[in-house]
Design a protein around this motif. Structure first.
Motif, PDB file in Angstrom:
ATOM      1  N   LEU A 204       0.854  -1.184   0.000  1.00 49.59           N
ATOM      2  CA  LEU A 204       0.000   0.000   0.000  1.00 49.59           C
ATOM      3  C   LEU A 204       0.892   1.237   0.000  1.00 49.59           C
ATOM      4  CD1 LEU A 204      -2.808   1.356   0.281  1.00 49.59           C
ATOM      5  CD2 LEU A 204      -2.492   1.217   2.749  1.00 49.59           C
ATOM      6  N   VAL A 205       0.824   2.035  -1.058  1.00 50.60           N
ATOM      7  CA  VAL A 205       1.632   3.248  -1.165  1.00 50.60           C
ATOM      8  C   VAL A 205       0.913   4.360  -0.412  1.00 50.60           C
ATOM      9  CG1 VAL A 205       2.712   4.894  -2.729  1.00 50.60           C
ATOM     10  CG2 VAL A 205       2.522   2.482  -3.384  1.00 50.60           C
ATOM     11  N   ALA A 206       1.518   4.809   0.703  1.00 47.46           N
ATOM     12  CA  ALA A 206       0.865   5.766   1.592  1.00 47.46           C
ATOM     13  C   ALA A 206       1.387   7.184   1.435  1.00 47.46           C
ATOM     14  CB  ALA A 206       1.053   5.322   3.053  1.00 47.46           C
ATOM     15  N   SER A 207       2.464   7.390   0.664  1.00 47.50           N
ATOM     16  CA  SER A 207       3.015   8.739   0.486  1.00 47.50           C
ATOM     17  C   SER A 207       2.000   9.631  -0.219  1.00 47.50           C
ATOM     18  CB  SER A 207       4.313   8.675  -0.329  1.00 47.50           C
ATOM     19  OG  SER A 207       5.268   7.856   0.316  1.00 47.50           O
ATOM     20  N   PRO A 208       1.991  10.930   0.082  1.00 48.73           N
ATOM     21  CA  PRO A 208       0.970  11.822  -0.484  1.00 48.73           C
ATOM     22  C   PRO A 208       1.087  11.969  -1.992  1.00 48.73           C
ATOM     23  CG  PRO A 208       2.612  13.074   0.752  1.00 48.73           C
ATOM     24  CD  PRO A 208       2.882  11.642   1.029  1.00 48.73           C
ATOM     25  N   ALA A 209      -0.047  12.186  -2.651  1.00 51.86           N
ATOM     26  CA  ALA A 209      -0.095  12.346  -4.104  1.00 51.86           C
ATOM     27  C   ALA A 209       0.753  13.530  -4.539  1.00 51.86           C
ATOM     28  CB  ALA A 209      -1.540  12.537  -4.561  1.00 51.86           C
ATOM     29  N   GLY A 210       1.477  13.342  -5.648  1.00 53.84           N
ATOM     30  CA  GLY A 210       2.282  14.406  -6.211  1.00 53.84           C
ATOM     31  C   GLY A 210       3.664  14.542  -5.603  1.00 53.84           C
ATOM     32  N   SER A 211       3.967  13.784  -4.538  1.00 57.01           N
ATOM     33  CA  SER A 211       5.267  13.906  -3.882  1.00 57.01           C
ATOM     34  C   SER A 211       6.306  13.049  -4.592  1.00 57.01           C
ATOM     35  CB  SER A 211       5.174  13.485  -2.413  1.00 57.01           C
ATOM     36  OG  SER A 211       4.872  12.107  -2.313  1.00 57.01           O
ATOM     37  N   GLU A 212       7.572  13.456  -4.474  1.00 60.37           N
ATOM     38  CA  GLU A 212       8.668  12.686  -5.068  1.00 60.37           C
ATOM     39  C   GLU A 212       8.787  11.333  -4.375  1.00 60.37           C
ATOM     40  OE1 GLU A 212      11.385  11.604  -7.673  1.00 60.37           O
ATOM     41  OE2 GLU A 212      10.284  13.513  -7.745  1.00 60.37           O
ATOM     42  N   GLU A 213       8.496  11.295  -3.053  1.00 60.48           N
ATOM     43  CA  GLU A 213       8.545  10.024  -2.328  1.00 60.48           C
ATOM     44  C   GLU A 213       7.545   9.020  -2.902  1.00 60.48           C
ATOM     45  OE1 GLU A 213       8.225  12.938  -0.922  1.00 60.48           O
ATOM     46  OE2 GLU A 213      10.077  13.234   0.232  1.00 60.48           O
ATOM     47  N   ARG A 214       6.360   9.511  -3.273  1.00 56.07           N
ATOM     48  CA  ARG A 214       5.336   8.622  -3.841  1.00 56.07           C
ATOM     49  C   ARG A 214       5.791   8.073  -5.187  1.00 56.07           C
ATOM     50  NH1 ARG A 214      -0.114   7.842  -3.002  1.00 56.07           N
ATOM     51  NH2 ARG A 214      -1.372   7.226  -4.792  1.00 56.07           N
ATOM     52  N   ASN A 220       9.771   1.862  -7.502  1.00 47.28           N
ATOM     53  CA  ASN A 220      10.398   0.718  -6.841  1.00 47.28           C
ATOM     54  C   ASN A 220       9.414  -0.436  -6.695  1.00 47.28           C
ATOM     55  OD1 ASN A 220      12.982   1.855  -6.438  1.00 47.28           O
ATOM     56  ND2 ASN A 220      12.275   2.950  -4.621  1.00 47.28           N
ATOM     57  N   GLY A 221       8.181  -0.091  -6.286  1.00 51.05           N
ATOM     58  CA  GLY A 221       7.176  -1.127  -6.105  1.00 51.05           C
ATOM     59  C   GLY A 221       6.780  -1.789  -7.400  1.00 51.05           C
ATOM     60  N   ALA A 222       6.724  -0.986  -8.494  1.00 48.02           N
ATOM     61  CA  ALA A 222       6.333  -1.554  -9.779  1.00 48.02           C
ATOM     62  C   ALA A 222       7.339  -2.578 -10.268  1.00 48.02           C
ATOM     63  CB  ALA A 222       6.172  -0.431 -10.811  1.00 48.02           C
ATOM     64  N   GLY A 223       8.605  -2.431  -9.862  1.00 48.58           N
ATOM     65  CA  GLY A 223       9.614  -3.410 -10.270  1.00 48.58           C
ATOM     66  C   GLY A 223       9.677  -4.632  -9.378  1.00 48.58           C
ATOM     67  N   SER A 224       8.866  -4.679  -8.323  1.00 50.22           N
ATOM     68  CA  SER A 224       8.931  -5.785  -7.369  1.00 50.22           C
ATOM     69  C   SER A 224       7.920  -6.890  -7.654  1.00 50.22           C
ATOM     70  CB  SER A 224       8.665  -5.254  -5.950  1.00 50.22           C
ATOM     71  OG  SER A 224       7.319  -4.831  -5.829  1.00 50.22           O
ATOM     72  N   ARG A 225       7.017  -6.661  -8.601  1.00 49.73           N
ATOM     73  CA  ARG A 225       5.963  -7.613  -8.958  1.00 49.73           C
ATOM     74  C   ARG A 225       4.913  -7.762  -7.858  1.00 49.73           C
ATOM     75  NH1 ARG A 225       7.680 -12.211 -13.172  1.00 49.73           N
ATOM     76  NH2 ARG A 225       9.191 -11.008 -14.356  1.00 49.73           N
ATOM     77  N   LEU A 226       4.926  -6.859  -6.881  1.00 47.69           N
ATOM     78  CA  LEU A 226       3.860  -6.833  -5.887  1.00 47.69           C
ATOM     79  C   LEU A 226       2.621  -6.172  -6.484  1.00 47.69           C
ATOM     80  CD1 LEU A 226       5.676  -5.608  -2.661  1.00 47.69           C
ATOM     81  CD2 LEU A 226       4.446  -7.756  -2.875  1.00 47.69           C
ATOM     82  N   ALA A 227       1.455  -6.545  -5.966  1.00 48.75           N
ATOM     83  CA  ALA A 227       0.248  -5.792  -6.308  1.00 48.75           C
ATOM     84  C   ALA A 227       0.323  -4.462  -5.568  1.00 48.75           C
ATOM     85  CB  ALA A 227      -0.989  -6.564  -5.880  1.00 48.75           C
ATOM     86  N   LEU A 228       0.310  -3.362  -6.309  1.00 49.54           N
ATOM     87  CA  LEU A 228       0.439  -2.037  -5.701  1.00 49.54           C
ATOM     88  C   LEU A 228      -0.942  -1.445  -5.455  1.00 49.54           C
ATOM     89  CD1 LEU A 228       3.400  -0.448  -7.688  1.00 49.54           C
ATOM     90  CD2 LEU A 228       3.435  -1.599  -5.484  1.00 49.54           C
ATOM     91  N   LEU A 229      -1.147  -0.931  -4.237  1.00 50.70           N
ATOM     92  CA  LEU A 229      -2.439  -0.379  -3.832  1.00 50.70           C
ATOM     93  C   LEU A 229      -2.253   1.042  -3.336  1.00 50.70           C
ATOM     94  CD1 LEU A 229      -3.652  -3.413  -1.666  1.00 50.70           C
ATOM     95  CD2 LEU A 229      -4.114  -3.036  -4.091  1.00 50.70           C
ATOM     96  N   THR A 230      -3.339   1.783  -3.323  1.00 48.46           N
ATOM     97  CA  THR A 230      -3.368   3.104  -2.706  1.00 48.46           C
ATOM     98  C   THR A 230      -4.760   3.319  -2.148  1.00 48.46           C
ATOM     99  OG1 THR A 230      -2.870   5.451  -3.036  1.00 48.46           O
ATOM    100  CG2 THR A 230      -4.066   4.354  -4.801  1.00 48.46           C
ATOM    101  N   MET A 231      -4.905   4.294  -1.257  1.00 45.66           N
ATOM    102  CA  MET A 231      -6.230   4.601  -0.733  1.00 45.66           C
ATOM    103  C   MET A 231      -6.999   5.429  -1.766  1.00 45.66           C
ATOM    104  SD  MET A 231      -6.213   2.973   2.013  1.00 45.66           S
ATOM    105  CE  MET A 231      -7.829   3.475   2.623  1.00 45.66           C
ATOM    106  N   PRO A 232      -8.313   5.295  -1.810  1.00 51.58           N
ATOM    107  CA  PRO A 232      -9.097   6.044  -2.803  1.00 51.58           C
ATOM    108  C   PRO A 232      -8.952   7.543  -2.630  1.00 51.58           C
ATOM    109  CG  PRO A 232     -10.431   4.337  -1.756  1.00 51.58           C
ATOM    110  CD  PRO A 232      -9.159   4.439  -0.971  1.00 51.58           C
TER     111      PRO A 232
END
Length: 600
Positions: A204-214, A220-232
């Motif tokens: 679950l990607v919790a960093s705020p929208a538009g941030s460099e951390e996000r 990084n997550g996209a290269g890990s083959r994990l299912a990536l989620l975020t809050m609506p």
């Protein structure tokens, strides 16, 4: 009024603990050895304290709480109820002037009651959470700083679907620390290794929208083959039954920040009004309809040449806005009499003109005259009809390809802008504005749906050129800014939207491949070469030399100059050109109308 059974049980339990607190206060006051003469005082005070605390807790509305989701706001509410109960108890006891009654008990009882009642609630919530975790859930990593992870964990409380097993932070100094007994297991760059060791199914990607951390976490997550989620997003909470995590989408990866809208001004412009949208079944047109409905239009008049598109829009609007009066017409903006009849019947206050041909290669060969008939003549019809029916505002959707155009589609849209400015001089009572923006994620004919289909087929993903770049915007963002420009604009102005940073199309393809859980070795990228009329770079003229700022940070006004075309001459030429004018003749005429047009 009869209390619900659960509320009655909780009230009885609380009052029993209040009694315990009262006796405990006496025991503490006398060092756990109450003299016999004070037993009578404790018994005498008990019913009064039960009555007072019952009233106090009820006045504080404590029994509207759900113990399974108790938190600091609920505990503050509980403290208010106990304080009221303590004050009422003190008042009742002191009014009776009971001899030798120890007043310190009146101070100790509410403190002990707060501890006991708070502990009961905290214990119940702990039990519920452990029972939920005991049933198991998909193992989940939280990607973000401790502050971001705290918000995400609060949102996940009580979820039986997900079991947080660790935090992966972009801040190196947070490694080894813990939050709610969940440890920071490492840096976001180590997500693949951490996910494997923790047997995590998703992140679950919790960093705020538009941030460099996000953005970093997503890559990084996209290269890990994990299912990536975020809050609506907040706008999605209204569209879904569940506010739980959702899959990451491409617009999340691009990191567009939410648009700031003048909600009050847009409400005044749209609420209770009749709004007419042309091209209503298209990507932008349908989103304009959704946004207009969101602002409470009185009547929404939807016009589209496609029967299927207008049918789909009708079905959606009937479901999402059943109280709104929607009228759905199949009509072509090139047919003036039909468009005029619709507008005169409903007298819209606002006309949003989104009908257009926009696909560059299709309009560049074989269909050039169609681009002129729809984009130029159709716009002329819509603009004139808006003035004739007394509309207060007319907004035309333009494109970045109208800036120094190299293709027929872009030059036809630039000529359409000029036609709108010409019509503005004919109808002083209507505010006419045009709005330019670039590519819209997920719109019909855009690269994203094409790339998605190519990835689903196993590739290759075809990109025209390794250096080609485009500006991108989400469909809701584009529609909202169109409405905002319509509200702010003065007649004849052309607005330019802040599209953010341009994105390389090849990077877009790589993002989509990663989000699909594949690698570039599995889904290769191939280059097909630039298509007719296609630029490597699109221009928006969004700098200080060519635009002027507005009060809205994402809107600027283009500085334009030059003579407006002879509207009737343009209309006559396109009408007389016939069904198949020569390509050379058409382009030569376009250059006379749009001097900056430079065919390639």
């Amino acid at each position: 009024m009869r209390l619900p059974r659960n509320t009655l049980v909780l009230l009885v339990a609380d009052l029993a603990l209040v009694l315990v607190a009262g006796w405990a206060a006496f025991w503490l006051r006398f060092n756990f050895d109450i003299p016999p003469e004070f037993d009578r005082l404790a018994l005498l005070a008990s019913p009064w304290s039960v009555l007072a605390y019952g009233v106090g807790l009820s006045m504080a509305r404590v029994y509207r709480q759900v113990w399974s989701y108790i938190g600091l706001p609920e505990l503050r509410q509980l403290a208010t109820g106990i304080m009221l109960g303590g004050l009422l108890t003190s008042a009742l006891i002191l009014m009776q002037r009971i001899p030798s009654f120890p007043r310190s008990v009146l101070l100790l009882q509410p403190l002990i009651a707060l501890v006991l009642l708070g502990a009961a609630r905290a214990g119940w919530r702990t039990f519920v959470e452990r029972r939920t975790l005991g049933h198991g859930g998909r193992r989940l990593l939280i990607m973000g700083s401790l502050q971001d992870a705290a918000d995400a964990l609060r949102a996940l409380k009580g979820s039986a679907q997900w079991q947080p097993v660790g935090i992966v932070s972009p801040i190196a100094g947070e490694a080894g620390r813990s939050l709610q007994n969940i440890r920071v297991l490492g840096h976001t760059s180590d997500i693949a290794h951490i996910a494997e060791s923790e047997e995590a199914a998703a992140a679950l990607v919790a960093s705020p929208a538009g941030s460099e951390e996000r953005r970093e976490a997503l890559m990084n997550g996209a290269g890990s083959r994990l299912a990536l989620l975020t809050m609506p997003r907040p706008d999605e909470w209204l569209k879904t039954e569940s506010a739980g995590p959702r899959r990451i989408e491409l617009e999340d990866l691009l990191g567009r920040t939410p648009v700031q809208l003048d909600v009050a001004g847009l409400g005044d412009m749209l609420s209770g009004q009749t709004v007419l949208v042309t091209g209503a079944g298209g990507s932008i047109g349908s989103e304009l309809c959704r946004q207009a409905a969101r602002f409470g239009v009185g009547r929404l008049v939807c016009v589209d040449v496609s029967e299927y598109a207008i049918y789909q829009l009708e079905q959606e609007m009937r479901q999402t806005h059943p109280q709104m009066q929607g009228l759905y017409y199949t009509a072509n903006v090139r047919e003036l009499d039909r468009l005029r009849a619709i507008a005169m019947k409903h007298k819209p206050a606002v006309v949003l003109h989104a009908a257009a041909y926009k696909h560059v290669p299709l309009m560049e060969e074989l269909n050039e005259i169609e681009a002129l008939r729809t984009n130029v003549i159709g716009t002329l019809h819509a603009a004139r009809v808006a003035g004739e029916c007394g509309a207060r505002r007319f907004v035309m959707i333009s494109t970045d390809k109208a800036v120094n155009p190299t293709n027929v589609m872009g030059s036809s849209k630039r000529l359409a802008e000029l036609m709108v400015q010409g019509v503005a001089a004919e109808h002083a009572g209507t505010q006419y504005v045009s709005v330019r923006f670039g590519n819209v994620l997920g719109s019909s004919g855009s690269v994203v749906p094409l790339f998605t289909k190519q990835i689903a087929r196993g590739g290759p993903v075809t990109v025209t050129h390794p250096e080609i770049v485009r500006y991108f915007m989400t469909i809701p963002e584009a529609a909202q800014l169109v409405l905002q420009a319509g509200l702010m604009g003065r007649s004849g102005q052309i607005f330019v939207l802040d599209m953010g940073e341009p994105v390389k199309i090849v990077e877009l393809a790589r993002m989509l491949i990663r989000l699909s859980g594949k690698t570039e070795q599995e889904i290769p990228i191939s280059y097909s070469g630039l298509r007719p009329g296609e630029k490597l770079y699109e221009e928006l003229l969004a700098d200080d030399e060519t635009t002027e700022p507005t009060p809205h940070p994402k809107l600027r006004v283009a500085k334009t100059s030059g003579q407006l075309p002879d509207i009737e001459a343009v209309r006559a030429w396109i009408g007389d050109a016939g069904a198949w004018p020569s390509s050379e003749e058409l382009r030569a005429w376009l250059r006379t109308q749009v001097p900056e047009y430079s065919p390639r």
